[in-house]
Design a protein around this motif. Sequence first.
Motif, PDB file in Angstrom:
ATOM      1  N   TYR A  25     -32.008   6.019  13.020  1.00 19.03           N
ATOM      2  CA  TYR A  25     -30.778   6.034  12.236  1.00 19.03           C
ATOM      3  C   TYR A  25     -29.649   6.597  13.090  1.00 19.03           C
ATOM      4  O   TYR A  25     -29.854   7.558  13.837  1.00 19.03           O
ATOM      5  CB  TYR A  25     -30.912   6.945  11.012  1.00 19.03           C
ATOM      6  CG  TYR A  25     -31.638   6.360   9.832  1.00 19.03           C
ATOM      7  CD1 TYR A  25     -30.951   5.651   8.854  1.00 19.03           C
ATOM      8  CD2 TYR A  25     -33.012   6.539   9.677  1.00 19.03           C
ATOM      9  CE1 TYR A  25     -31.616   5.127   7.738  1.00 19.03           C
ATOM     10  CE2 TYR A  25     -33.688   6.023   8.576  1.00 19.03           C
ATOM     11  CZ  TYR A  25     -32.975   5.323   7.615  1.00 19.03           C
ATOM     12  OH  TYR A  25     -33.639   4.807   6.530  1.00 19.03           O
ATOM     13  N   ASP A  27     -26.040   7.890  11.904  1.00 18.54           N
ATOM     14  CA  ASP A  27     -25.168   8.055  10.740  1.00 18.54           C
ATOM     15  C   ASP A  27     -23.696   7.871  11.082  1.00 18.54           C
ATOM     16  O   ASP A  27     -22.862   7.794  10.181  1.00 18.54           O
ATOM     17  CB  ASP A  27     -25.405   9.432  10.104  1.00 18.54           C
ATOM     18  CG  ASP A  27     -26.717   9.481   9.333  1.00 18.54           C
ATOM     19  OD1 ASP A  27     -27.265   8.402   9.019  1.00 18.54           O
ATOM     20  OD2 ASP A  27     -27.209  10.596   9.052  1.00 18.54           O
ATOM     21  N   ASP A 211     -26.164  13.092   9.156  1.00 18.39           N
ATOM     22  CA  ASP A 211     -25.370  13.538   8.017  1.00 18.39           C
ATOM     23  C   ASP A 211     -26.315  14.312   7.098  1.00 18.39           C
ATOM     24  O   ASP A 211     -27.186  13.718   6.449  1.00 18.39           O
ATOM     25  CB  ASP A 211     -24.774  12.333   7.297  1.00 18.39           C
ATOM     26  CG  ASP A 211     -23.937  12.716   6.093  1.00 18.39           C
ATOM     27  OD1 ASP A 211     -23.968  13.895   5.676  1.00 18.39           O
ATOM     28  OD2 ASP A 211     -23.258  11.818   5.542  1.00 18.39           O
ATOM     29  N   THR A 213     -26.060  15.558   4.318  1.00 24.38           N
ATOM     30  CA  THR A 213     -26.050  15.232   2.892  1.00 24.38           C
ATOM     31  C   THR A 213     -27.001  14.074   2.567  1.00 24.38           C
ATOM     32  O   THR A 213     -27.313  13.840   1.407  1.00 24.38           O
ATOM     33  CB  THR A 213     -24.635  14.857   2.422  1.00 24.38           C
ATOM     34  OG1 THR A 213     -24.198  13.654   3.076  1.00 24.38           O
ATOM     35  CG2 THR A 213     -23.646  15.971   2.726  1.00 24.38           C
ATOM     36  N   ARG A 214     -27.451  13.362   3.588  1.00 23.88           N
ATOM     37  CA  ARG A 214     -28.345  12.227   3.372  1.00 23.88           C
ATOM     38  C   ARG A 214     -29.813  12.578   3.627  1.00 23.88           C
ATOM     39  O   ARG A 214     -30.688  11.735   3.435  1.00 23.88           O
ATOM     40  CB  ARG A 214     -27.954  11.066   4.287  1.00 23.88           C
ATOM     41  CG  ARG A 214     -26.536  10.564   4.113  1.00 23.88           C
ATOM     42  CD  ARG A 214     -26.269   9.387   5.042  1.00 23.88           C
ATOM     43  NE  ARG A 214     -24.885   8.930   4.949  1.00 23.88           N
ATOM     44  CZ  ARG A 214     -24.390   7.916   5.651  1.00 23.88           C
ATOM     45  NH1 ARG A 214     -25.175   7.252   6.483  1.00 23.88           N
ATOM     46  NH2 ARG A 214     -23.127   7.574   5.530  1.00 23.88           N
ATOM     47  N   THR A 215     -30.067  13.784   4.067  1.00 30.04           N
ATOM     48  CA  THR A 215     -31.420  14.129   4.500  1.00 30.04           C
ATOM     49  C   THR A 215     -32.441  13.978   3.384  1.00 30.04           C
ATOM     50  O   THR A 215     -33.506  13.376   3.573  1.00 30.04           O
ATOM     51  CB  THR A 215     -31.452  15.565   5.058  1.00 30.04           C
ATOM     52  OG1 THR A 215     -30.562  15.654   6.172  1.00 30.04           O
ATOM     53  CG2 THR A 215     -32.848  15.935   5.508  1.00 30.04           C
ATOM     54  N   SER A 217     -32.352  12.254   0.483  1.00 27.70           N
ATOM     55  CA  SER A 217     -32.561  10.877   0.028  1.00 27.70           C
ATOM     56  C   SER A 217     -33.282  10.057   1.091  1.00 27.70           C
ATOM     57  O   SER A 217     -34.141   9.221   0.769  1.00 27.70           O
ATOM     58  CB  SER A 217     -31.229  10.224  -0.333  1.00 27.70           C
ATOM     59  OG  SER A 217     -30.367  10.162   0.789  1.00 27.70           O
ATOM     60  N   ARG A 218     -32.968  10.309   2.344  1.00 31.22           N
ATOM     61  CA  ARG A 218     -33.635   9.578   3.422  1.00 31.22           C
ATOM     62  C   ARG A 218     -35.107   9.960   3.504  1.00 31.22           C
ATOM     63  O   ARG A 218     -35.971   9.110   3.740  1.00 31.22           O
ATOM     64  CB  ARG A 218     -32.937   9.857   4.749  1.00 31.22           C
ATOM     65  CG  ARG A 218     -33.521   9.099   5.937  1.00 31.22           C
ATOM     66  CD  ARG A 218     -32.574   9.104   7.094  1.00 31.22           C
ATOM     67  NE  ARG A 218     -31.348   8.425   6.763  1.00 31.22           N
ATOM     68  CZ  ARG A 218     -30.168   8.696   7.313  1.00 31.22           C
ATOM     69  NH1 ARG A 218     -30.073   9.663   8.213  1.00 31.22           N
ATOM     70  NH2 ARG A 218     -29.095   8.031   6.963  1.00 31.22           N
TER      71      ARG A 218
END
Length: 229
Positions: A25, A27, A211, A213-215, A217-218
Amino acid sequence: MSDNIARVFAAAIATDPTRPLLTWYDDATGERTELSGATLANWVAKTANLLVDEAAVAPGDTAGVLLPPHWQTAAVLLGCWSATLTVVDKPGDVDVLFAAADRAEEAAAWSAGERYALALAPFAAPLRQVPPGFADYVVAVRGHGDHFTPYPGGGEADADLLARGEARAADLGIAPGDRLLIDAAVHPDPVDWLLAPLTARASIVLCGNLDATRTDSRATTEKVTHTLT
């Protein structure tokens, strides 16, 4: 303990070559690239064939690698180790050099017989402009064979690198079958983000420009079992 990185890589994908082994990924660009063990092995074989057939390196020769954590970096490193090269990251005389395009000026401090630049672009896109004195790795590597038979013995540094990888896997709590989410900025050493997971037979979700803030959900989407951030 193994002293051959190519064999460790082969063992890591042998059970199920189709399962995701390395997912990348970025980001900053929104890129997601997923490689199965078989797909990464294909890139590794092409890289090793490029080194032997085009760069004309021999076991024990040296490769300079000026690349950040990235899926293409994994292919380059594993290709070099399959060809039993010694990989270095300090300026000096080397037989072949791989460099990110944005580090081409830095590469001037190296003396190298063959030089390959990498755009590290989404979808393995080639460079729009190849730095003077370099060949485009993505363009060059695609013309080489999909299979490479590693040499029987490992490279001079293989045993030490694998020992470090096993030690880091233990330090980081990596277990067989884990799926690791790794922040590339926190763990830039390939011993951490590549060799430690391979020695433990874990799969990798490598994140550049993470990012935070995405950890969560990822981790859910990728079925992550262990996070290294």
